[in-house]
Design a protein around this motif. Sequence first.
Motif, PDB file in Angstrom:
ATOM      1  N   GLU A   1       0.980  -1.074  -0.012  1.00 45.09           N
ATOM      2  CA  GLU A   1      -0.181  -0.164   0.134  1.00 45.09           C
ATOM      3  C   GLU A   1       1.133   1.118  -0.271  1.00 45.09           C
ATOM      4  O   GLU A   1       1.657   1.266   0.645  1.00 45.09           O
ATOM      5  CB  GLU A   1      -1.293  -0.025   1.149  1.00 45.09           C
TER       6      GLU A   1
ATOM      7  N   ARG B   1       2.082   3.886   1.083  1.00 53.06           N
ATOM      8  CA  ARG B   1       1.706   4.710   2.831  1.00 53.06           C
ATOM      9  C   ARG B   1       0.877   5.886   3.428  1.00 53.06           C
ATOM     10  O   ARG B   1      -0.085   6.246   3.899  1.00 53.06           O
ATOM     11  CB  ARG B   1       3.443   4.738   3.999  1.00 53.06           C
TER      12      ARG B   1
ATOM     13  N   VAL C   1      -2.124   6.473   1.208  1.00 53.53           N
ATOM     14  CA  VAL C   1      -3.102   6.509   1.538  1.00 53.53           C
ATOM     15  C   VAL C   1      -3.490   6.912   3.219  1.00 53.53           C
ATOM     16  O   VAL C   1      -4.541   7.264   3.215  1.00 53.53           O
ATOM     17  CB  VAL C   1      -3.685   5.209   0.357  1.00 53.53           C
ATOM     18  N   SER C   2      -3.366   5.691   3.846  1.00 57.73           N
ATOM     19  CA  SER C   2      -3.650   6.126   4.982  1.00 57.73           C
ATOM     20  C   SER C   2      -3.314   7.423   5.483  1.00 57.73           C
ATOM     21  O   SER C   2      -3.965   7.801   6.609  1.00 57.73           O
ATOM     22  CB  SER C   2      -3.013   4.509   5.827  1.00 57.73           C
TER      23      SER C   2
ATOM     24  N   GLU D   1      -3.068  10.061   4.322  1.00 58.18           N
ATOM     25  CA  GLU D   1      -4.559  10.579   4.539  1.00 58.18           C
ATOM     26  C   GLU D   1      -5.623  10.753   4.981  1.00 58.18           C
ATOM     27  O   GLU D   1      -6.147  11.677   5.098  1.00 58.18           O
ATOM     28  CB  GLU D   1      -4.778  10.660   3.070  1.00 58.18           C
ATOM     29  N   ILE D   2      -6.101   9.503   5.188  1.00 64.51           N
ATOM     30  CA  ILE D   2      -7.095   9.613   6.790  1.00 64.51           C
ATOM     31  C   ILE D   2      -7.043  10.155   7.686  1.00 64.51           C
ATOM     32  O   ILE D   2      -7.736  11.020   7.932  1.00 64.51           O
ATOM     33  CB  ILE D   2      -7.437   8.143   5.961  1.00 64.51           C
ATOM     34  N   GLN D   3      -5.509   9.943   7.857  1.00 67.36           N
ATOM     35  CA  GLN D   3      -5.461  10.302   9.507  1.00 67.36           C
ATOM     36  C   GLN D   3      -5.290  11.994   9.392  1.00 67.36           C
ATOM     37  O   GLN D   3      -5.805  12.609   9.962  1.00 67.36           O
ATOM     38  CB  GLN D   3      -4.212   9.881   9.851  1.00 67.36           C
TER      39      GLN D   3
END
Length: 111
Positions: A71, A73, A75-76, A78-80
């Motif tokens: 993945e 990184r 992506v996760s 950005e969610i945080q």
Amino acid sequence: MAKVTDWRKTKRYAELKASMLDDLAARGLQGKPYTDKVDEYLDFWCRRQELQADVAARGLTVTDERGRLSENRSVSLEIQVARQMLALWTALGFKDAASKSDTPGGFDDEL
């Protein structure tokens, strides 16, 4: 879209900052505590733009040094970042102000 290296120098950044500060001023929320939170929100906004650009450039998955897919990184992260932005947005009262508006988007049709 051209690669942006400093999101603070963009028109979008300036417009967002001005809009947030104007909204706070209209509600009588002025002073360093509020402007500091706006600056903190905008720092996260810049980071989110960078993360979105990375995902757009490299995709959802990336190849590591051993040739394995993993993945991206960003992506996760950005969610945080988005969660932190929402918390600041809510703390500044923008969420409540939008929900109390009679019209979608918080705009009144009357001049």
